[in-house]
Design a protein around this motif. Structure first.
Motif, PDB file in Angstrom:
ATOM      1  N   ASP A   1       0.881  -1.081  -0.039  1.00  0.00           N
ATOM      2  CA  ASP A   1      -0.067  -0.098  -0.094  1.00  0.00           C
ATOM      3  C   ASP A   1       0.934   1.091   0.025  1.00  0.00           C
ATOM      4  OD1 ASP A   1      -2.254  -1.665   0.050  1.00  0.00           O
ATOM      5  OD2 ASP A   1      -2.681  -1.405   2.064  1.00  0.00           O
ATOM      6  N   ARG A   2       2.007   1.327   0.858  1.00  0.00           N
ATOM      7  CA  ARG A   2       2.940   2.273   0.841  1.00  0.00           C
ATOM      8  C   ARG A   2       3.594   2.342  -0.282  1.00  0.00           C
ATOM      9  NH1 ARG A   2       5.716   5.822   0.300  1.00  0.00           N
ATOM     10  NH2 ARG A   2       6.950   6.905   1.729  1.00  0.00           N
TER      11      ARG A   2
ATOM     12  N   LEU B   1       6.551   3.460   8.042  1.00  0.00           N
ATOM     13  CA  LEU B   1       5.055   3.005   7.480  1.00  0.00           C
ATOM     14  C   LEU B   1       4.122   3.755   8.537  1.00  0.00           C
ATOM     15  CD1 LEU B   1       5.612  -0.470   6.319  1.00  0.00           C
ATOM     16  CD2 LEU B   1       5.835   1.728   5.047  1.00  0.00           C
ATOM     17  N   GLU B   2       3.205   3.975   8.275  1.00  0.00           N
ATOM     18  CA  GLU B   2       1.858   4.484   8.980  1.00  0.00           C
ATOM     19  C   GLU B   2       1.569   3.746  10.232  1.00  0.00           C
ATOM     20  OE1 GLU B   2      -1.609   5.357   6.956  1.00  0.00           O
ATOM     21  OE2 GLU B   2      -0.652   6.615   5.605  1.00  0.00           O
TER      22      GLU B   2
ATOM     23  N   ASP C   1       9.408  -0.111  10.403  1.00  0.00           N
ATOM     24  CA  ASP C   1      10.115   1.449  10.479  1.00  0.00           C
ATOM     25  C   ASP C   1      11.434   1.271  10.525  1.00  0.00           C
ATOM     26  OD1 ASP C   1       7.624   2.122  10.464  1.00  0.00           O
ATOM     27  OD2 ASP C   1       7.658   3.164  12.511  1.00  0.00           O
TER      28      ASP C   1
END
Length: 348
Positions: A84-85, A340-341, A346
């Protein structure tokens, strides 16, 4: 011998330089039942490794821009967050680079089908002749669980045996059922092909066949001995790997392999350390160094188009003094983590 699943597992296990797993395989995270003192030793051994924590990174130098994704080569629903990212970024990239693209995998498959001696030694001493009866009995059982009958396994080349031991029996079955491992690398390739983005390999198709060519017979045998402990509880080891990868700390599993071999391989600590040194040198360091020039060239070409490059390779190629990130840094690249959200993987 079922060639397709064996070759797929070979590519995945060798390029990751770690045991293989899948979300569908059930096991227990070994860190959860490890004595606190031992876990502290592992963390201490990994402490100070450059770029140890983090999976996703940006490298920039002037107008050149590269997105580096540390990958896990097997299917897991947690890959969805990374896709998605980075999927939209890949759609706009000039190029996707991976360790082995579809063309390289096809050429390796064809070569091994045409020449079985690439995996099987028709002339040298057999594995039963090279190991004690007890060692061979354990090794034969581990290979049988991975779909390799003892009569075939006895003549396999030692480097191939060591690599296959890193793949859990459950994963071998899933590969055979699915036809491919479905890891982040494959998802990236599929996305690039759908977007019309070229896919380029970081290294020649036959690299995996040459990695261990200069090892002595004793080094080959010790490589198998060092791999055997984890093979005994492969599904647990594989789940531990997957969880550690998605926590963004793959180097910890590397040190786990070292300490596990200290405790259970029958080798001295010095012999285990030598095996780990050889494995790091052959599976990671040498290859990392050979990738830098192609990466820089691709980034320069992409910058001329006003675009960037996306690169995906096994997560253990990122950290370390000879890791890709440090090597780029030493050549003047600015390195920064990509978050990443939800925090999974990370950079840190």
């Amino acid at each position: 011998m079922r060639l397709k699943p064996m070759l797929t597992a070979l590519f995945a296990a060798a390029t990751l330089a770690l045991p293989a797993a899948a979300q569908d395989c059930v096991g227990q995270n070994l860190f959860e039942r490890m004595p606190p003192a031992r876990l502290a030793e592992l963390h201490a051994a990994a402490e100070g490794v450059p770029y140890r924590q983090g999976l996703f990174w940006r490298a920039e130098k002037g107008e050149r821009r590269v997105t580096l994704l540390g990958t896990y080569h097997f299917a897991d629903p947690r890959h969805g967050l990374a896709m998605d990212r980075f999927g939209p970024e890949l759609d706009e990239a000039a190029l996707l680079m991976v360790e082995a693209g579809p063309e390289e995998e096809a050429r390796l498959t064809q070569a091994m089908a045409a020449d079985p001696s690439l995996l099987v030694d028709p002339e040298g001493p057999t594995l039963p002749e090279r190991f004690t009866d007890a060692e061979w009995k354990s090794l034969a059982a581990a290979l049988e669980a991975r779909g390799l009958p003892a009569v075939i396994a006895s003549r396999l080349r030692p480097w191939y045996v060591a690599v296959i031991l890193g793949v859990s029996p459950c994963m071998m079955r899933l590969i055979e059922e699915r036809g491919d491992p479905g890891g982040l690398d494959h998802l990236l390739v599929e996305r690039a092909q759908a977007a019309g983005v070229p896919v380029r390999a970081l290294e020649p198709w036959d690299t995996v066949l040459t990695l261990f060519a200069d090892m002595t017979p004793r080094e080959e045998e010790d490589m198998i001995r060092a791999a055997m402990p984890a093979a005994e509880y492969a599904d647990d080891y594989a789940v531990t790997l997957a969880d550690t990868y998605f926590a963004g700390d793959s180097w910890l599993i590397w040190e786990f392999g070292r300490f596990d071999a200290y405790d259970h391989s029958g080798l001295s600590r010095a012999a285990v350390d030598e095996q780990m040194r050889l494995a790091q040198e052959k599976l990671m360091d040498r290859r990392n160094e050979s990738w830098i020039e192609p990466i820089e060239q691709a980034a320069a070409e992409a910058a001329g188009q006003g675009k960037g490059v996306v690169i995906g390779f096994g997560a253990l190629h990122l950290p370390g003094e000879h890791g890709v990130l440090r090597l780029l840094e030493e050549r003047g690249w600015s390195i920064s983590p990509i978050m990443l959200e939800e925090g999974t993987g990370d950079g840190g």
